[in-house]
Design a protein around this motif. Sequence first.
Motif, PDB file in Angstrom:
ATOM      1  N   ARG A 159      -4.894   4.322  -0.172  1.00  0.00           N
ATOM      2  CA  ARG A 159      -5.571   4.406  -1.463  1.00  0.00           C
ATOM      3  C   ARG A 159      -6.278   5.742  -1.615  1.00  0.00           C
TER       4      ARG A 159
ATOM      5  N   ALA B 244       0.826  -1.213   0.000  1.00  0.00           N
ATOM      6  CA  ALA B 244       0.000   0.000   0.000  1.00  0.00           C
ATOM      7  C   ALA B 244       0.858   1.260   0.000  1.00  0.00           C
TER       8      ALA B 244
ATOM      9  N   GLU C 202      -5.619   8.634  -4.344  1.00  0.00           N
ATOM     10  CA  GLU C 202      -6.681   8.973  -5.302  1.00  0.00           C
ATOM     11  C   GLU C 202      -6.967  10.475  -5.304  1.00  0.00           C
TER      12      GLU C 202
ATOM     13  N   SER D  33      -4.174   0.083   4.029  1.00  0.00           N
ATOM     14  CA  SER D  33      -4.451   0.142   2.586  1.00  0.00           C
ATOM     15  C   SER D  33      -5.515   1.155   2.224  1.00  0.00           C
TER      16      SER D  33
ATOM     17  N   GLU E 193      -1.614  -2.048  -5.678  1.00  0.00           N
ATOM     18  CA  GLU E 193      -2.738  -2.880  -5.246  1.00  0.00           C
ATOM     19  C   GLU E 193      -2.283  -4.330  -5.227  1.00  0.00           C
TER      20      GLU E 193
END
Lengths: 357, 357
Positions: free
Chosen positions: B226, B103, B230, B222, B108
């Motif tokens: 993420r 992560a 993003e 994670s 991924e």
Amino acid sequence: MNEPLLERIERVRQAQRGKYYLNDTVVSMAHGSGGKSSQALIEGLVVPALHNPELARLEDCARLQAGGQRLVVTTDSYVIDPIFFPGGDIGSLAVHGTLNDLATSGAEPLGLTLAMILEEGFPLDSLRRILESAGEACRRAGVSIVTGDTKVVGRGKCDQIFLTTTGVGWIRVSHQLSMDSVQPGDRILISGPVGDHGVAIMGARGDMGLELDVLSDSAPVSSMARRLLEEIASVRCLKDPTRGGVATALNEIAQKSGCAIAVEEGQVPVRAEVRGACELLGLDPLYVANEGRLLAVVPEAFAQQALEILQADEAGREARIFATALAEPVGTVYLRTSLGGTRVLDMLAGAPLPRIC
Amino acid sequence: MNEPLLERIERVRQAQRGKYYLNDTVVSMAHGSGGKSSQALIEGLVVPALHNPELARLEDCARLQAGGQRLVVTTDSYVIDPIFFPGGDIGSLAVHGTLNDLATSGAEPLGLTLAMILEEGFPLDSLRRILESAGEACRRAGVSIVTGDTKVVGRGKCDQIFLTTTGVGWIRVSHQLSMDSVQPGDRILISGPVGDHGVAIMGARGDMGLELDVLSDSAPVSSMARRLLEEIASVRCLKDPTRGGVATALNEIAQKSGCAIAVEEGQVPVRAEVRGACELLGLDPLYVANEGRLLAVVPEAFAQQALEILQADEAGREARIFATALAEPVGTVYLRTSLGGTRVLDMLAGAPLPRIC
């Protein structure tokens, strides 16, 4: 006819599991042998505990998909004793072992990882020798150790050094390599004499009380595997017969494919010293570990071509066609002895040679 | 001005190496601490012995290319003692640790591998609990253990169970995550209180002779990683501050980037029990291992947004902006104490907390 066979195999497995649950409450050396007990542990405990159907395929390598790319990953821990032995050491052994798992799955290596568990007090000079040997094995294969990890435990909490190597590879040309695909009539080749690694390790441990002139066969089988796959589209499967030896590898193939496998005793290449050492110790060379041998199953029509490919490689000069897949008795491996008799070759039971890799 | 900095860092490293060669001939517990001695072993012995420039980047993850796909691979061995502890066990710890390495590299997960080294006599019930815990950690993260290995060594040749997990991931959206990219003015966030894991382990070992109400923070980071990636294109780098703690992770960032890092003592989240336990043992919580915390470095303009993202995640509710990257003194991490003083936070030296993961 395929369904009843699989059901029968499943019944046998269920029975083994039951037995295993009744008898075992703690880990035994046999659970690490690569033979029956290892299989029982994995099928009876590891797979159910992880609830993981993908793992249930029980092959040495797993396939992964990333975008359009087909990847292969394989991992092995090395706990061999002694760590330096005739023909290699734990460093080169780990690299060769991982390269061979990738090669027999039809993958080209992208990179290896190396995790080390070290015992406090382990000499740094020994560590350097081991890593230089691993590095040299990588260079010869054109691959790199790309990342790693180091852990240290106190004296008496591990035995000098344990290594875990993981290989990531990719499949550039698709082959339908699978033990399931083996069919009656297929021929089975071995790339060289069997049992060298195990006997070399026993010799190095002084188990026999005599000097042996046997080197481990630890080596990559990558170039042989690559040429076989390039030139023979219908290779059924490739295996490297490590723990549990050739007999255990053949049993896996027989179980997965539902075929019988007949081994011609007279065609099994065994060095005289290895045969002699095995007789002394009451072992069958077909159950002794190899670390640089390739098992290949091909349709009969391609067997001679496969033999020539193996023999053209320096590592395969003593290759032989030594076994044949048959329809019956289902899932069974047996030896046709030189005297005309037959003898069942079951999977390895027990753990006659612990810490062989 | 960039060259002289790097040269200076190189001189410091050379000096450390020299010291290491003069003093050490065998492996010590400190070589596994994740701090200065670990770095000296890797830079002074592992990298030269393997002759491997790729490894010399010394990051937890390596990048690989397969066709057009960018892959990431990471490996870690787990030798934690005790194997069951408040808040987790060696199985979930191994899965979380590997997921967190993926992560923080912006990848991924595609799949994990699990290699086990078991001591003869280890209870199968304990093995089942550990594997069920690892399987549960995988299911929560939507990832599988795709292949594995089992080795067994005799009694007294390892300490119950050692695990090695390797993670293979892929990078679907490219981020230029790199410790080198950290610049003066950047802000540094931590997703929650520091030191919980290390203190929970010490408590479980009975090192302090008192009952502690601290759970390990072992968990995946994670989802936080993420969302940060993003929503904030310019995240400089992410790290999970495990062995050696937050201070050692910040030192790595300072060394790689050439920045200084100023930590505001009053902004470091530490639980009262953890602070108390550390005082008892003479430890600084900033050097104590975490197993579920995320360090994030972002440009100042995005610091508040990053904080909100972390705090919106259940695992990040106690997140803080706690440090700032500065131009000088080059490569140094220091603490601005609540009383207005400053104190240098060097990398972890020695091995105050062996076998913490």
